[in-house]
Scaffold this active site. Structure first.
Site, PDB file in Angstrom:
ATOM      1  CG  HIS A   1      -3.165  -2.784   6.344  1.00  0.00           C
ATOM      2  ND1 HIS A   1      -3.642  -2.864   5.060  1.00  0.00           N
ATOM      3  CD2 HIS A   1      -2.319  -1.727   6.369  1.00  0.00           C
ATOM      4  CE1 HIS A   1      -3.093  -1.910   4.321  1.00  0.00           C
ATOM      5  NE2 HIS A   1      -2.299  -1.202   5.103  1.00  0.00           N
TER       6      HIS A   1
ATOM      7  CD  GLU B   1       1.253   0.086   5.904  1.00  0.00           C
ATOM      8  OE1 GLU B   1       1.725   0.556   4.859  1.00  0.00           O
ATOM      9  OE2 GLU B   1       0.066  -0.286   6.021  1.00  0.00           O
TER      10      GLU B   1
ATOM     11  CG  HIS C   1      -3.272   3.549   7.293  1.00  0.00           C
ATOM     12  ND1 HIS C   1      -3.619   2.350   7.863  1.00  0.00           N
ATOM     13  CD2 HIS C   1      -2.809   3.251   6.053  1.00  0.00           C
ATOM     14  CE1 HIS C   1      -3.374   1.359   7.005  1.00  0.00           C
ATOM     15  NE2 HIS C   1      -2.883   1.891   5.890  1.00  0.00           N
TER      16      HIS C   1
ATOM     17  NE  ARG D   1      -9.225   0.209  -2.324  1.00  0.00           N
ATOM     18  CZ  ARG D   1      -9.482  -0.769  -3.187  1.00  0.00           C
ATOM     19  NH1 ARG D   1     -10.706  -1.264  -3.275  1.00  0.00           N
ATOM     20  NH2 ARG D   1      -8.527  -1.242  -3.961  1.00  0.00           N
TER      21      ARG D   1
END
Length: 310
Positions: A98, A114, A172, A192
């Site tokens: 991200h 997050e 991740h 991605r």
């Protein structure tokens, strides 16, 4: 002021499963694989709707715009600043990243930090976080060309009840066999970098974002570990604070600051509000500003999420 509960927003995903049904006894809309349940969301395309009480039928965004001081406290952001989900990974998610704050706008995205709370982990489940020691950007790019970047991504075998913070920029992927509570910034930007060479639910390869990913990945982020709680605190950052509380029967929990709201997530056990409504595992409750304690009906484990003071 009664607590607010919301209608879940279910999202089909190629990597999803049916754990929302088997663990939480939720009736899913179709027989498709459901990978995400957006529990509290103020996204333009996905609005949480209150399920009961005086605000039944109203959207989270409407309440944030029109009842902010009364229900939430002294906050200034245009939208409710968090997005909270349950994730059910039947197979591995894509290896992804991200964008950090300083890059997001230039990439036409939103920054996203997050944290993950492991609600359920199969014995052989893994998460992929950060890079193996010494991995360079050049080596990672070469592995991408050979369709084997996972060989350079650090893997951890998490246990139920553990948690980990995923700052923006951290490479991740959630592995198969995990159910995760995800607390994050209000963002839906994911780049991605590798998707295991599979096809999406439409039978076509899912879009990759290799150039954006390579700009965002922190190539100094080597072999992180699962987090160690600091007292009750699981995660704290500029965007949220998440604490974990083990409650005994009849013990109460309320907002730590009565002028500001909090979000309660029931991990195990059962809690009830002042009207006697019970909430079991997998419940996500917004406790409005004010003094509205909830009571544990049995021994219960509860997460409490708050926003930092502006």
């Amino acid at each position: 002021m009664p607590v607010l509960s919301f209608q879940p927003i279910y999202q089909t995903r190629v990597w999803g499963g049916r754990k929302l049904e088997s663990i939480y006894q939720r009736p899913l809309p179709t027989s498709d694989p459901y990978g995400e349940s957006w529990e509290i969301s103020d996204r333009p395309e996905a609005q949480s709707i209150v399920t009961s009480g005086p605000y039944q039928g109203e959207s989270l965004h409407s309440l944030w715009q029109n009842q902010r001081a009364k229900l939430f406290g002294p906050y200034q952001s245009e939208r409710f600043p968090l997005l909270i989900k349950i994730l059910d990974a039947q197979t591995d998610l894509s290896i992804q990243v991200h964008p950090p704050q300083h890059l997001a706008a230039s990439l036409n995205g939103e920054p996203k930090t997050e944290m993950w709370y492991i609600a359920h982990a199969e014995p052989d489940a893994k998460i992929y976080v950060g890079l193996k020691q010494g991995t360079t950007k050049e080596a990672f790019e070469q592995a991408l060309k050979q369709s084997s970047p996972e060989e350079l991504v650090h893997a951890i075998s998490p246990k139920t009840g553990q948690s980990i913070h995923i700052p923006s920029g951290r490479l991740h992927a959630i592995g198969a066999g995990l159910v995760i509570y995800e607390i994050q910034q209000n963002s839906d930007t994911t780049y991605r970098v590798f998707d295991w060479n599979r096809l999406g639910l439409d039978g076509k390869p899912r879009e990759l974002h290799i150039e954006e990913s390579l700009q965002c990945i922190d190539f100094q982020d080597f072999e992180p570990t699962m987090d160690t709680p600091q007292g009750n605190t699981l995660a704290v950052c500029p965007y949220y604070k998440v604490d974990s509380f083990s409650l005994t029967t009849a013990e109460t929990i309320a907002n730590p600051d009565s002028d500001r709201f909090s979000i309660l997530t029931v991990v195990s056990g059962s809690i009830c509000d002042q009207e006697g409504t019970s909430y079991g595992p997998g419940s996500f409750l917004l406790v409005p500003a004010g003094d509205s304690p909830l009571t544990a009906e049995t021994e219960s484990l509860v997460l409490q999420t708050t926003l930092p003071v502006e």
